[in-house]
Design an enzyme around this catalytic site. Structure first.
Site, PDB file in Angstrom:
ATOM      1  N   ASN A  20      -3.750   5.516   4.543  1.00 20.14           N
ATOM      2  CA  ASN A  20      -2.654   5.075   5.416  1.00 20.14           C
ATOM      3  C   ASN A  20      -1.531   4.499   4.566  1.00 20.14           C
ATOM      4  OD1 ASN A  20      -3.095   2.135   5.025  1.00 20.14           O
ATOM      5  ND2 ASN A  20      -5.074   2.631   5.939  1.00 20.14           N
TER       6      ASN A  20
ATOM      7  N   LYS B 211     -14.403  21.274  -3.955  1.00 17.25           N
ATOM      8  CA  LYS B 211     -13.138  21.380  -3.215  1.00 17.25           C
ATOM      9  C   LYS B 211     -13.307  22.312  -2.005  1.00 17.25           C
ATOM     10  CE  LYS B 211      -8.364  22.772  -3.724  1.00 17.25           C
ATOM     11  NZ  LYS B 211      -7.439  23.599  -4.471  1.00 17.25           N
TER      12      LYS B 211
END
Ligand code: PMT
Length: 405
Positions: A214, A293
């Site tokens: 955030n 990934k």
């Protein structure tokens, strides 16, 4: 009426006025400072004298106004040195963008900027300018530089401006500037206490290269750590990943995820007298963290998230719990959500701030807080996060007092 708990302080205040329309407010500042028992001497730039006559300040301060770097009336024509030696505090109000730039770069081409260099006392600066000038990156860099050099920045405030625009750049009200100047620099209100503070964001990894996070910069939490140290506390700072340097005297515990922050805070909580949860902790984290990934696929993809443990609520459940202060970051219905968190999480206090707006909240230098506790509340107006943190620390100390006696 404005009153500072009846304290009269015989401070020597050197007020330096640069050339902005807010110079008219500085007349009221002189009046308020003198009412508090301070002795005031005034320095004006030539531009400031275009806005308000030196006679006004001479009459209000009871002293001649200084404007020349080479003042032949002063012994050895070194007025800047004797004025700087005289001052217990130098306040530049209003400080224009030009004055900020000169001071931050160490230029000394007039009495005001030379005084800034010569002064070894605490320096306070109250900027005032058009909102676009305030937001210009170079002005913000100059402000950061001054802060780094130990200058206290007061304001500016948001509102209508003399140029007809609305925004951030109005000089703080004289009453606010006076309050900052008259505040005891170290009230030591937390002397002997231990304060645990969480700050910054958390990062919740999805795979080895991606994470959910955030906008928290950690500025609010770090400012609280500094303010608590200045108030005499021992401070432990549990911090998510931020680009800030922790105060030298704080114990710093670096974490990345909400789970790591939970473990660090819970392990330390009972050793502390106060816990302040200023971190923006992820409410959810990926249920599975891929070891490799995640490859791009055709069409949409779905993430499964699981709830994180609530650090604040669990600290408040501990048998030997610290005085527990939460934060609430809200985009709407601020008071309703804050009051709900106060009760539901069983907190002693909650500091609520607006987020997702132009000003304050995440990654801003300024913030404002509405603070709630059982049967009480206080609004702390928009100001620099360091100043706001001092006010919140004082309020926490005040609210703890009944518990300590
Ligand atoms: O870091 P800055 O850029 O300076 O920005 C400051 C700030 C906006 C991050 C700060 O002022 C702030 O509001 N921090 C709390 C942000 C937040 O997560 O608010 P919330 O309303 O979602 O959470 C309420 C409280 O529960 C907070 O004290 C939070 O730390 C705590 N919490 C939340 C989730 C969780 N799993 N554990 C928690 O302890």
């Amino acid at each position: 009426m404005f009153k500072f708990s009846g304290i009269t302080i015989n401070k020597h205040i050197l007020l330096a006025i640069s050339g902005g329309i807010a110079a008219y407010k500085s007349a009221e500042l002189v009046r308020l400072l003198r009412k508090q028992g301070a002795q005031v001497r005034v320095v004006m730039t030539h531009s400031a004298m275009q806005f308000v006559s030196p006679l006004t300040f001479q009459a209000l301060s009871g002293n001649p106004v200084h404007s020349e770097l080479l003042d032949t009336d002063t012994e050895h024509a070194m007025g800047h040195i004797s004025l700087a030696r005289w001052a217990d505090a130098l306040v530049i109000a209003p400080a224009t963008a030009n004055t900020l730039a000169k001071c931050s770069h160490g230029l000394a081409d007039d009495l005001l900027s030379t005084l800034y260099l010569a002064a070894s006392c605490p320096v306070y600066v109250a900027p005032a300018m058009n909102q676009a000038m305030w937001h210009k990156p170079v002005t913000q860099e100059n402000i950061q530089k001054l802060k780094y050099h130990g200058v206290t920045i007061i304001g500016p405030e948001q509102g209508d401006q003399a140029c007809g625009e609305t925004g951030f750049g109005r000089m703080s009200e004289p009453v606010e500037i006076c309050r900052c100047l008259m505040a005891e620099p170290t009230t030591q209100c937390l002397s002997g206490l231990k304060v645990l503070i969480s700050a910054g964001p958390t990062r919740e990894p999805l795979d080895p290269v991606r994470y959910i996070t955030n906008r928290s910069s950690g500025k609010m939490g770090y400012a609280l750590a500094k303010a608590a140290l200045n108030a005499g506390a021992k401070v432990t700072l549990v911090s998510g990943p931020v680009l800030l340097s922790a105060p030298a005297n704080a114990e710093l515990i670096k974490v990345e995820t909400a789970a790591q922050m939970y473990t660090a805070v819970i392990a330390k909580a009972t050793e502390h007298d106060i816990y302040i949860g200023a971190a923006a902790v992820a409410d959810y984290s990926p249920a599975l963290v891929a070891t490799q990934k995640i490859k791009k696929q055709a069409g949409q993809t779905t993430l499964t998230l699981q709830k994180t443990k609530d650090i604040l609520a669990d600290v408040a459940q501990l048998t030997k719990r610290p005085f527990t202060v939460g934060f609430a970051a809200e985009t709407h219905d601020l008071e309703q959500y804050a009051q709900d968190k106060l009760t539901r999480k069983n907190l002693d206090m909650i500091a609520a701030n607006w987020v997702g707006r132009d000003l304050g909240g995440f990654d801003s230098e300024q913030n404002a807080l509405q603070v709630f506790w059982k049967n009480g509340q206080k609004t702390l107006a928009m100001t620099d996060k360091n100043h706001l943190a001092e006010q919140l620390i004082n309020l926490i100390a005040e609210r703890m007092e009944p518990k300590n006696t």
